[in-house]
Every structure is written in C-alpha cells, then in structure tokens.
Design a protein around this motif. Structure first.
Motif, PDB file in Angstrom:
ATOM      1  N   VAL A  81       0.841  -1.191   0.000  1.00 40.71           N
ATOM      2  CA  VAL A  81       0.000   0.000   0.000  1.00 40.71           C
ATOM      3  C   VAL A  81       0.876   1.240   0.000  1.00 40.71           C
ATOM      4  O   VAL A  81       1.604   1.495   0.963  1.00 40.71           O
ATOM      5  N   GLU A  82       0.804   2.000  -1.090  1.00 33.25           N
ATOM      6  CA  GLU A  82       1.590   3.215  -1.214  1.00 33.25           C
ATOM      7  C   GLU A  82       0.825   4.418  -0.673  1.00 33.25           C
ATOM      8  O   GLU A  82      -0.405   4.447  -0.679  1.00 33.25           O
ATOM      9  N   SER A  83       1.585   5.405  -0.256  1.00 34.86           N
ATOM     10  CA  SER A  83       1.020   6.686   0.159  1.00 34.86           C
ATOM     11  C   SER A  83       2.089   7.752   0.007  1.00 34.86           C
ATOM     12  O   SER A  83       3.274   7.428  -0.188  1.00 34.86           O
ATOM     13  N   GLY A  84       1.674   8.990   0.086  1.00 36.50           N
ATOM     14  CA  GLY A  84       2.633  10.090   0.061  1.00 36.50           C
ATOM     15  C   GLY A  84       2.724  10.869  -1.227  1.00 36.50           C
ATOM     16  O   GLY A  84       3.451  11.860  -1.309  1.00 36.50           O
ATOM     17  N   TRP A 119       2.467  -5.924  -6.788  1.00 36.42           N
ATOM     18  CA  TRP A 119       2.375  -4.506  -7.125  1.00 36.42           C
ATOM     19  C   TRP A 119       1.365  -3.815  -6.222  1.00 36.42           C
ATOM     20  O   TRP A 119       0.304  -4.374  -5.919  1.00 36.42           O
ATOM     21  N   GLY A 120       1.694  -2.601  -5.817  1.00 36.67           N
ATOM     22  CA  GLY A 120       0.724  -1.776  -5.130  1.00 36.67           C
ATOM     23  C   GLY A 120      -0.201  -1.108  -6.127  1.00 36.67           C
ATOM     24  O   GLY A 120      -0.065  -1.283  -7.339  1.00 36.67           O
ATOM     25  N   GLN A 121      -1.118  -0.324  -5.617  1.00 36.34           N
ATOM     26  CA  GLN A 121      -2.115   0.316  -6.479  1.00 36.34           C
ATOM     27  C   GLN A 121      -1.585   1.585  -7.132  1.00 36.34           C
ATOM     28  O   GLN A 121      -2.187   2.082  -8.087  1.00 36.34           O
ATOM     29  N   GLY A 122      -0.485   2.098  -6.627  1.00 34.99           N
ATOM     30  CA  GLY A 122       0.126   3.283  -7.208  1.00 34.99           C
ATOM     31  C   GLY A 122      -0.269   4.556  -6.478  1.00 34.99           C
ATOM     32  O   GLY A 122      -1.344   4.639  -5.871  1.00 34.99           O
ATOM     33  N   THR A 123       0.611   5.543  -6.533  1.00 36.34           N
ATOM     34  CA  THR A 123       0.335   6.861  -5.979  1.00 36.34           C
ATOM     35  C   THR A 123       0.839   7.903  -6.971  1.00 36.34           C
ATOM     36  O   THR A 123       1.946   7.778  -7.508  1.00 36.34           O
ATOM     37  N   GLN A 124       0.033   8.908  -7.233  1.00 35.50           N
ATOM     38  CA  GLN A 124       0.348   9.888  -8.270  1.00 35.50           C
ATOM     39  C   GLN A 124       1.273  10.975  -7.740  1.00 35.50           C
ATOM     40  O   GLN A 124       1.036  11.536  -6.653  1.00 35.50           O
ATOM     41  N   VAL A 125       2.298  11.264  -8.513  1.00 37.51           N
ATOM     42  CA  VAL A 125       3.209  12.380  -8.233  1.00 37.51           C
ATOM     43  C   VAL A 125       3.132  13.348  -9.406  1.00 37.51           C
ATOM     44  O   VAL A 125       3.342  12.937 -10.551  1.00 37.51           O
ATOM     45  N   THR A 126       2.831  14.590  -9.118  1.00 33.39           N
ATOM     46  CA  THR A 126       2.739  15.616 -10.148  1.00 33.39           C
ATOM     47  C   THR A 126       3.643  16.778  -9.774  1.00 33.39           C
ATOM     48  O   THR A 126       3.507  17.344  -8.681  1.00 33.39           O
ATOM     49  N   VAL A 127       4.571  17.107 -10.682  1.00 36.70           N
ATOM     50  CA  VAL A 127       5.513  18.195 -10.441  1.00 36.70           C
ATOM     51  C   VAL A 127       5.271  19.278 -11.481  1.00 36.70           C
ATOM     52  O   VAL A 127       5.385  19.030 -12.677  1.00 36.70           O
ATOM     53  N   SER A 128       4.967  20.460 -11.019  1.00 36.45           N
ATOM     54  CA  SER A 128       4.690  21.565 -11.931  1.00 36.45           C
ATOM     55  C   SER A 128       5.897  22.491 -12.027  1.00 36.45           C
ATOM     56  O   SER A 128       6.655  22.648 -11.072  1.00 36.45           O
ATOM     57  N   SER A 129       6.034  23.098 -13.189  1.00 37.83           N
ATOM     58  CA  SER A 129       7.184  23.982 -13.417  1.00 37.83           C
ATOM     59  C   SER A 129       6.896  25.401 -12.969  1.00 37.83           C
ATOM     60  O   SER A 129       5.778  25.755 -12.644  1.00 37.83           O
TER      61      SER A 129
END
Length: 126
Positions: free
Chosen positions: A5-8, A116-126
């Motif tokens: 289980v991913e988080s963060g 595999w975990g379910q995934g966690t989204q990382v979004t980096v804006s410029s």
C-alpha cells in the motif's frame, strides 16, 4: 496474501520534495528485491530504485535520472519501504508503484515483479 500500500504522492512545484511510503503486509520487506517503478502517460513503466537486504547489508540501486535526488530506504520494524524524492522535476511526474519480487535475484523488468501496489500519483509543476 501479499499487499503493498503506497502513500505520500501529491502535487509539488519543481524543486520540491515528497516522500513515498509503501507498507507491506504478508511479505517481509527487503527479503527479496523491492523497488519503485513509475509510469508517465504514454510511456513505459520505468524502474526508479531498488532495495534489498542480505545479512547486515542493504543494497540499493538508482536509475541515472534520479541519482543524487532520490533515496530508497527500508524500515524493518515497520515493514515499510520509502522513497525520498528531492529536487523534483516536471519529468518526474508519473504514477509511482511499489513492487516486490517473490524470488531471489535482481531485475528492473516489470515482468519480474510479482507483487504490485495500487500506485500513488506524483505531479511536479514547473
């Protein structure tokens, strides 16, 4: 039954930091190779970092694009793997997955990781 289980994950500006966590159950973290993969829209899954323990030693690997910025670590007491991500760039934007092998060996091929975990989204804006 193995569960990861991913988080963060979240949204940050370029140069910012995030720490991803992966809590494992039904599996001893670090017994075999665990890793973080990521997948950006329209791109293949990419192995970012791996970690495993052998005796008193811990071994890590990083893909070139994250060396010096990302750190993978393992807390045996919490059965949790972390990915500290610093100096984030827009090109780090992706879904991040915690994965684990169920056999000895090392690989960066997604097909070699059974869990595999379910995934966690990382979004980096410029």
């Amino acid at each position: 039954q193995v569960r990861l289980v991913e988080s963060g994950g979240g949204s940050v500006q370029a140069g910012g930091s995030l720490r991803l966590s992966c809590a494992a159950s039904g599996y001893t973290a670090g017994r075999n190779v665990m890793a973080w993969f990521r997948q950006a829209p329209g791109k293949e899954r990419e192995g970012v970092a791996t970690i495993f323990t052998a005796g008193a030693n811990t071994y890590t690997y990083y893909t070139d694009s994250v060396k010096g910025r990302f750190t993978i670590s393992l807390d045996n007491a919490k059965n949790t793997v972390y990915l500290q991500m610093n100096s984030l760039k827009p090109e780090d934007t992706a879904m991040y997955y915690c994965v684990a092998m169920d056999r000895a060996g090392w690989s960066l091929q997604p097909r070699d990781y059974k869990h595999w975990g379910q995934g966690t989204q990382v979004t980096v804006s410029s």
